[in-house]
Write an enzyme that holds these catalytic residues in place. Structure first.
Site, PDB file in Angstrom:
ATOM      1  N   LEU A  33       0.815  -1.224   0.000  1.00 38.82           N
ATOM      2  CA  LEU A  33       0.000   0.000   0.000  1.00 38.82           C
ATOM      3  C   LEU A  33       0.847   1.272   0.000  1.00 38.82           C
ATOM      4  O   LEU A  33       0.368   2.336   0.383  1.00 38.82           O
ATOM      5  CB  LEU A  33      -0.992   0.014   1.170  1.00 38.82           C
ATOM      6  CG  LEU A  33      -2.034  -1.123   1.177  1.00 38.82           C
ATOM      7  CD1 LEU A  33      -3.007  -0.960   2.347  1.00 38.82           C
ATOM      8  CD2 LEU A  33      -2.826  -1.164  -0.133  1.00 38.82           C
ATOM      9  N   ASP A  51       5.367  -6.609   2.241  1.00 41.22           N
ATOM     10  CA  ASP A  51       6.398  -5.986   1.417  1.00 41.22           C
ATOM     11  C   ASP A  51       7.289  -7.060   0.815  1.00 41.22           C
ATOM     12  O   ASP A  51       7.687  -8.004   1.512  1.00 41.22           O
ATOM     13  CB  ASP A  51       7.223  -5.055   2.327  1.00 41.22           C
ATOM     14  CG  ASP A  51       7.974  -4.036   1.513  1.00 41.22           C
ATOM     15  OD1 ASP A  51       8.768  -4.445   0.645  1.00 41.22           O
ATOM     16  OD2 ASP A  51       7.759  -2.832   1.744  1.00 41.22           O
ATOM     17  N   TYR A 141      14.879   2.587 -14.236  1.00 45.37           N
ATOM     18  CA  TYR A 141      13.595   1.875 -14.182  1.00 45.37           C
ATOM     19  C   TYR A 141      13.552   0.785 -15.257  1.00 45.37           C
ATOM     20  O   TYR A 141      13.305  -0.386 -14.980  1.00 45.37           O
ATOM     21  CB  TYR A 141      12.438   2.872 -14.362  1.00 45.37           C
ATOM     22  CG  TYR A 141      11.129   2.190 -14.674  1.00 45.37           C
ATOM     23  CD1 TYR A 141      10.533   1.343 -13.760  1.00 45.37           C
ATOM     24  CD2 TYR A 141      10.502   2.379 -15.908  1.00 45.37           C
ATOM     25  CE1 TYR A 141       9.346   0.694 -14.055  1.00 45.37           C
ATOM     26  CE2 TYR A 141       9.309   1.749 -16.210  1.00 45.37           C
ATOM     27  CZ  TYR A 141       8.742   0.899 -15.284  1.00 45.37           C
ATOM     28  OH  TYR A 141       7.577   0.260 -15.588  1.00 45.37           O
ATOM     29  N   ASN A 170       1.963   2.864 -23.201  1.00 47.81           N
ATOM     30  CA  ASN A 170       1.373   3.801 -22.229  1.00 47.81           C
ATOM     31  C   ASN A 170       0.001   3.328 -21.753  1.00 47.81           C
ATOM     32  O   ASN A 170      -1.006   3.561 -22.419  1.00 47.81           O
ATOM     33  CB  ASN A 170       1.277   5.194 -22.847  1.00 47.81           C
ATOM     34  CG  ASN A 170       2.648   5.820 -23.006  1.00 47.81           C
ATOM     35  OD1 ASN A 170       3.501   5.278 -23.702  1.00 47.81           O
ATOM     36  ND2 ASN A 170       2.866   6.936 -22.338  1.00 47.81           N
ATOM     37  N   LEU A 188       0.247  11.842 -18.561  1.00 48.57           N
ATOM     38  CA  LEU A 188      -0.429  12.852 -19.384  1.00 48.57           C
ATOM     39  C   LEU A 188      -1.960  12.809 -19.281  1.00 48.57           C
ATOM     40  O   LEU A 188      -2.584  13.834 -18.996  1.00 48.57           O
ATOM     41  CB  LEU A 188       0.001  12.698 -20.852  1.00 48.57           C
ATOM     42  CG  LEU A 188      -0.658  13.689 -21.811  1.00 48.57           C
ATOM     43  CD1 LEU A 188      -0.251  15.118 -21.460  1.00 48.57           C
ATOM     44  CD2 LEU A 188      -0.293  13.368 -23.249  1.00 48.57           C
ATOM     45  N   ARG A 219       3.007   8.742 -28.525  1.00 45.52           N
ATOM     46  CA  ARG A 219       3.004   7.538 -27.689  1.00 45.52           C
ATOM     47  C   ARG A 219       1.874   6.614 -28.112  1.00 45.52           C
ATOM     48  O   ARG A 219       0.898   7.030 -28.725  1.00 45.52           O
ATOM     49  CB  ARG A 219       2.788   7.908 -26.206  1.00 45.52           C
ATOM     50  CG  ARG A 219       3.920   8.709 -25.589  1.00 45.52           C
ATOM     51  CD  ARG A 219       5.137   7.824 -25.352  1.00 45.52           C
ATOM     52  NE  ARG A 219       6.249   8.568 -24.778  1.00 45.52           N
ATOM     53  CZ  ARG A 219       7.135   9.277 -25.496  1.00 45.52           C
ATOM     54  NH1 ARG A 219       7.022   9.369 -26.812  1.00 45.52           N
ATOM     55  NH2 ARG A 219       8.123   9.900 -24.898  1.00 45.52           N
ATOM     56  N   ARG A 278      10.980  17.416 -21.485  1.00 48.36           N
ATOM     57  CA  ARG A 278      11.287  16.681 -20.248  1.00 48.36           C
ATOM     58  C   ARG A 278      12.467  15.761 -20.567  1.00 48.36           C
ATOM     59  O   ARG A 278      12.384  14.973 -21.513  1.00 48.36           O
ATOM     60  CB  ARG A 278      10.059  15.864 -19.835  1.00 48.36           C
ATOM     61  CG  ARG A 278      10.211  15.120 -18.535  1.00 48.36           C
ATOM     62  CD  ARG A 278       8.897  14.474 -18.105  1.00 48.36           C
ATOM     63  NE  ARG A 278       8.470  13.397 -18.986  1.00 48.36           N
ATOM     64  CZ  ARG A 278       7.389  12.643 -18.782  1.00 48.36           C
ATOM     65  NH1 ARG A 278       6.598  12.883 -17.743  1.00 48.36           N
ATOM     66  NH2 ARG A 278       7.074  11.684 -19.606  1.00 48.36           N
TER      67      ARG A 278
HETATM   68  N1  UFG Z   1       3.633  14.925 -21.065  1.00 52.51           N
HETATM   69  C1  UFG Z   1       3.432  16.286 -21.177  1.00 52.51           C
HETATM   70  N2  UFG Z   1       2.984  16.960 -20.090  1.00 52.51           N
HETATM   71  C2  UFG Z   1       2.741  16.362 -18.888  1.00 52.51           C
HETATM   72  C3  UFG Z   1       2.932  14.968 -18.780  1.00 52.51           C
HETATM   73  C4  UFG Z   1       3.389  14.286 -19.894  1.00 52.51           C
HETATM   74  O1  UFG Z   1       3.643  16.872 -22.237  1.00 52.51           O
HETATM   75  O2  UFG Z   1       2.353  17.057 -17.918  1.00 52.51           O
HETATM   76  C5  UFG Z   1       4.087  14.180 -22.237  1.00 52.51           C
HETATM   77  C6  UFG Z   1       5.397  13.456 -22.041  1.00 52.51           C
HETATM   78  O3  UFG Z   1       6.470  14.304 -22.332  1.00 52.51           O
HETATM   79  C7  UFG Z   1       5.258  12.279 -23.001  1.00 52.51           C
HETATM   80  C8  UFG Z   1       3.756  11.994 -23.031  1.00 52.51           C
HETATM   81  O4  UFG Z   1       3.132  13.165 -22.507  1.00 52.51           O
HETATM   82  O5  UFG Z   1       5.648  12.686 -24.277  1.00 52.51           O
HETATM   83  C9  UFG Z   1       3.366  10.824 -22.167  1.00 52.51           C
HETATM   84  O6  UFG Z   1       3.953  11.008 -20.894  1.00 52.51           O
HETATM   85  P1  UFG Z   1       3.615  10.083 -19.654  1.00 52.51           P
HETATM   86  O7  UFG Z   1       4.404  10.607 -18.500  1.00 52.51           O
HETATM   87  O8  UFG Z   1       2.147   9.945 -19.506  1.00 52.51           O
HETATM   88  O9  UFG Z   1       4.161   8.649 -20.099  1.00 52.51           O
HETATM   89  P2  UFG Z   1       5.616   8.222 -20.606  1.00 52.51           P
HETATM   90  O10 UFG Z   1       5.494   7.979 -22.072  1.00 52.51           O
HETATM   91  O11 UFG Z   1       6.661   9.143 -20.182  1.00 52.51           O
HETATM   92  O12 UFG Z   1       5.843   6.908 -19.746  1.00 52.51           O
HETATM   93  C10 UFG Z   1       5.127   5.724 -19.963  1.00 52.51           C
HETATM   94  C11 UFG Z   1       4.933   4.972 -18.649  1.00 52.51           C
HETATM   95  C12 UFG Z   1       6.264   4.523 -18.107  1.00 52.51           C
HETATM   96  C13 UFG Z   1       6.989   3.725 -19.152  1.00 52.51           C
HETATM   97  C14 UFG Z   1       7.113   4.516 -20.407  1.00 52.51           C
HETATM   98  C15 UFG Z   1       7.707   3.674 -21.472  1.00 52.51           C
HETATM   99  O13 UFG Z   1       4.292   5.785 -17.702  1.00 52.51           O
HETATM  100  O14 UFG Z   1       6.075   3.714 -16.950  1.00 52.51           O
HETATM  101  O15 UFG Z   1       5.818   4.938 -20.866  1.00 52.51           O
HETATM  102  O16 UFG Z   1       8.303   4.481 -22.403  1.00 52.51           O
HETATM  103  F1  UFG Z   1       8.230   3.388 -18.723  1.00 52.51           F
END
Ligand code: UFG
Length: 325
Positions: A33, A51, A141, A170, A188, A219, A278
């Protein structure tokens, strides 16, 4: 079958648990949790709080419940955090997985499904990304999942453990009763929906100068119920041999497309501003899931971004405070 689900109080684990129970399986959830929610655990699942760093607790769990298979969702999952705190991932994620596998070997449990990740493919040579793509973890990760996949190779070879490593792209969306409730929220789609709910003023687009059609990252958004279906199919196929599958819906959507679709779904203007990139974000990540389609007949039901976002929105509207914990 009796299935042990680690991390069954978390987003994906709780929804896979729900779908396993709907498919007539018996489920024991093991979760500390730290990120999950007690309220997300299906009432028909047996819940054990504990755990994976506590090896005697895992031994007791396997002795008491004698599962036929283990689905291992419990994990630290944040790419960005793993770059700040690599030992949390290269240490904790790996040690927890190792404890679980060692205990499984000692207790004769020979079926395992690993939640793996698209973060194995930081520098893909081909798009969409299939299982033959070379593995280049994008962060500690991703490396932690890669190490666990390598362990599994040897568990199979030495102990005959059959495994499936499912590399999620995603994950998003919700079931009727369960959805995404992270603290803090960094993904996102839930962030965009929090703007529509009035919990945030705006969404920041992380960079619009990528080499993509609209300049924002692309994505492959896969609905969590389609992921759940893939787990159930993989479980049933395990005795025929170990396998690795990339899991996405095969289509890419840009950050701007996600925001625009969320505007349509919610009727909210969802203000957005462009900020800096980012660090560590690849420009495009799209899966080829041809292998699991061909081998197991997996067929994603949610391929339309609008349906995916609508399912998440419905859950957020019904649960404005998430699980309220
Ligand atoms: N993004 C924004 N603004 C935000 C949040 C995200 O522009 O506030 C963009 C990110 O730059 C990215 C896209 O939205 O281009 C998706 O971002 P997420 O953080 O939702 O997801 P990620 O693609 O970074 O990560 C996901 C999973 C991870 C995994 C990864 C594999 O959450 O666990 O895909 O590539 F490792």
């Amino acid at each position: 079958m009796k299935i042990l689900v680690t991390g069954g109080a978390g987003y994906i684990g709780s929804i896979v648990t729900e779908q396993l129970i709907a498919a007539g399986e018996e489920v024991v959830v093991f979760d500390n949790l730290s990120q999950g929610h007690r309220a997300a655990v299906h009432p028909k699942a047996t819940f054990v709080q504990g755990d994976l760093q506590d090896r005697p607790a895992i031994d007791a769990l396997l002795e008491t419940h004698k599962p036929d298979a283990v689905m291992h969702f419990a994990s630290k999952t944040l790419v960005g955090e793993s770059m700040q705190e690599p030992f949390l991932y290269l240490g904790e994620n790996v040690i927890c997985g190792l404890n679980l596998l060692q205990s499984m070997v000692e207790h004769g449990v020979k079926r395992f499904i690993l939640s793996s990740t698209a973060n194995l493919f930081d520098d893909p040579e081909r798009m969409p990304i299939d299982e033959n793509e070379r593995i280049v973890p994008g962060s500690p990760y991703g490396e932690s999942k890669h190490i666990l996949e390598r362990f599994l190779h040897w568990m199979d070879r030495i102990y005959g453990m059959r495994y499936a490593a499912l590399r999620y792209f995603n994950a998003c969306g919700a079931s009727e009763e369960r959805g995404e409730d992270h603290h803090p929220e960094l993904h996102l789609i839930p962030i965009v929906l929090q703007v529509a709910q009035g919990k945030r003023e705006k969404v920041t687009i992380f960079g619009d100068d990528y080499p993509t059609p609209d300049g924002t990252c692309v994505r492959d958004y896969i609905h969590v119920l389609d992921l759940a279906q893939a787990h159930i199919l993989a479980l049933r196929a395990l005795d025929k041999g170990s396998r690795r599958y990339n899991l996405g819906n095969g289509q890419g959507f840009s950050v701007k497309q996600v925001i625009e679709t969320a505007r349509e779904v919610t009727g909210h203007p969802i203000p957005a501003e462009v900020g800096p990139r980012r660090p560590g974000d690849p420009d495009v990540l799209v899966a080829s899931s041809e292998t699991i389609r061909r081998e197991l007949g997996w067929q994603p039901r949610y391929t339309d971004l609008k349906d995916i976002i609508a399912s998440a929105w419905k859950w957020h509207l019904a649960h404005p405070d998430g699980y309220g914990e």
